[in-house]
Write an enzyme that holds these catalytic residues in place. Structure first.
Site, PDB file in Angstrom:
ATOM      1  N   SER A  52       0.327 100.031   3.582  1.00 50.10           N
ATOM      2  CA  SER A  52       1.094  99.045   4.344  1.00 50.10           C
ATOM      3  C   SER A  52       1.772  99.710   5.537  1.00 50.10           C
ATOM      4  O   SER A  52       2.307  99.025   6.417  1.00 50.10           O
ATOM      5  CB  SER A  52       2.132  98.356   3.451  1.00 50.10           C
ATOM      6  N   ASP A  90      -1.549 105.959  -1.245  1.00 52.62           N
ATOM      7  CA  ASP A  90      -2.738 105.098  -1.171  1.00 52.62           C
ATOM      8  C   ASP A  90      -3.907 105.837  -0.551  1.00 52.62           C
ATOM      9  O   ASP A  90      -3.771 106.465   0.509  1.00 52.62           O
ATOM     10  CB  ASP A  90      -2.447 103.878  -0.276  1.00 52.62           C
ATOM     11  N   LYS A 120      -3.450 106.137  -5.288  1.00 53.82           N
ATOM     12  CA  LYS A 120      -3.665 104.743  -5.720  1.00 53.82           C
ATOM     13  C   LYS A 120      -4.920 104.216  -5.030  1.00 53.82           C
ATOM     14  O   LYS A 120      -5.165 104.531  -3.863  1.00 53.82           O
ATOM     15  CB  LYS A 120      -2.452 103.868  -5.378  1.00 53.82           C
ATOM     16  N   GLU A 189      -0.944  92.614  -7.847  1.00 59.30           N
ATOM     17  CA  GLU A 189      -0.365  91.962  -6.663  1.00 59.30           C
ATOM     18  C   GLU A 189      -0.729  90.483  -6.611  1.00 59.30           C
ATOM     19  O   GLU A 189      -1.902  90.107  -6.680  1.00 59.30           O
ATOM     20  CB  GLU A 189      -0.854  92.684  -5.390  1.00 59.30           C
TER      21      GLU A 189
HETATM   22  O1  KIV Z   1       0.457  99.502   0.574  1.00 58.26           O
HETATM   23  C1  KIV Z   1       1.356  98.978  -0.102  1.00 58.26           C
HETATM   24  O2  KIV Z   1       2.520  98.859   0.315  1.00 58.26           O
HETATM   25  C2  KIV Z   1       1.012  98.473  -1.420  1.00 58.26           C
HETATM   26  C3  KIV Z   1       2.056  97.660  -2.124  1.00 58.26           C
HETATM   27  C4  KIV Z   1       2.056  96.291  -1.591  1.00 58.26           C
HETATM   28  C5  KIV Z   1       1.879  97.688  -3.588  1.00 58.26           C
HETATM   29  O3  KIV Z   1      -0.056  98.690  -1.891  1.00 58.26           O
END
Ligand code: KIV
Length: 273
Positions: A52, A90, A120, A189
């Protein structure tokens, strides 16, 4: 700092203990040193260096454009600030889907270059081979099911997922597959609360919800959203804990006025010799 003290206090093992004893897990995103330091000192359990960042830091409409190099830069900044929380990063779009060797190489870059604790990944059975290869290298993996923003062009909408029976069944199956593979937790989510609760009760690993109700094992929000920095995003699931947009804009306006009027700096705010 001694070698012993280098392990962060919150580990993947501690998260599973928290689920077992019914203690809820708190998780927020961070992308820079200063924010991560405040979060860690406040006692957050997990910091997610989320893709994000593409939206809130870089102004992209989706998370698709962010690169592995960008994620590594953000994660390095966050990790430098954190002593206690578990730091999860991520894997960005295009660095793990469809090629498990590339997935492992991406995850290894994150772990070696940032010293984060885990990665993740979005998806279930379709990315199983990549998840397994990364886990087999000893890298902890968190899953992400439901509304997976990297697939936004396939969904065509940010609306609630898995309302239909078929998609709900697949989500439950995917959660069990990821748990069986060895993931230490899963982000759920924007799915119906009853479905999220069902998944949480059928699994031993923590389910962390965002727009997934209160029957899960913890909650995550994007830090800019919960601080009210971003005024244009108001989904039902978002609770704003501050109105920093107004506070910050007010401070900027006051500064601009003080500079223009010559009020700043005062005699006390300058070096007289
Ligand atoms: O990238 C992010 O902020 C996310 C959250 C919304 C869980 O994956």
């Amino acid at each position: 700092m001694s070698t012993e003290n280098k392990t962060r206090v919150v580990t993947t093992y501690r998260l599973s203990e928290m689920k077992a004893r019914g203690e809820k897990i708190s998780m927020l995103t961070a992308y820079d040193f200063s924010m991560a330091k405040i979060l860690d000192e406040a006692g957050i359990d997990v910091i997610l260096v989320g893709d994000s960042a593409a939206n809130v830091m870089a102004g992209h409409r989706t998370t698709v454009p962010i690169t592995l190099d960008h994620m590594i830069y953000h994660a390095q900044s966050v990790v430098r600030a954190v002593n206690r929380a578990l730091v999860v990063v991520d894997l960005p779009f295009g660095t793990y889907q469809g090629n498990s060797k590339q997935a492992l190489a991406s995850a290894i870059r994150i772990m070696k270059e940032t010293e984060a604790d885990a990665v993740k990944m979005e998806g279930g059975e379709e990315i199983l081979e990549s998840v397994q290869r990364i886990l087999s290298a000893g890298i902890p993996v968190m899953g992400h099911l439901g509304l997976t923003p990297q697939s936004i062009h396939k969904f065509g909408t940010y609306t609630v997922r898995a309302r239909e029976e078929e998609e709900a069944k697949k989500l439950v199956k995917d959660a069990l597959i990821l748990e069986q593979a060895g993931c230490f937790g899963i982000v759920l989510e924007k799915i119906p609360a009853s479905l999220a609760e069902r998944v949480a009760s059928q699994t031993k690993i923590p389910m962390i919800g965002i727009g997934a109700g209160n029957g899960v094992d913890g909650q995550v929000l994007v830090v800019h959203d919960m601080l009210g920095i971003n005024k244009d995003f108001s989904p039902r699931f978002l609770r704003r804990y501050a109105d920093l947009y107004t506070t910050m804009k007010g401070a900027f306006e006051q500064y601009i006025g003080d500079v223009k009027s010559g009020d700043f700096p005062s005699n006390k705010e300058q070096y007289m010799e």
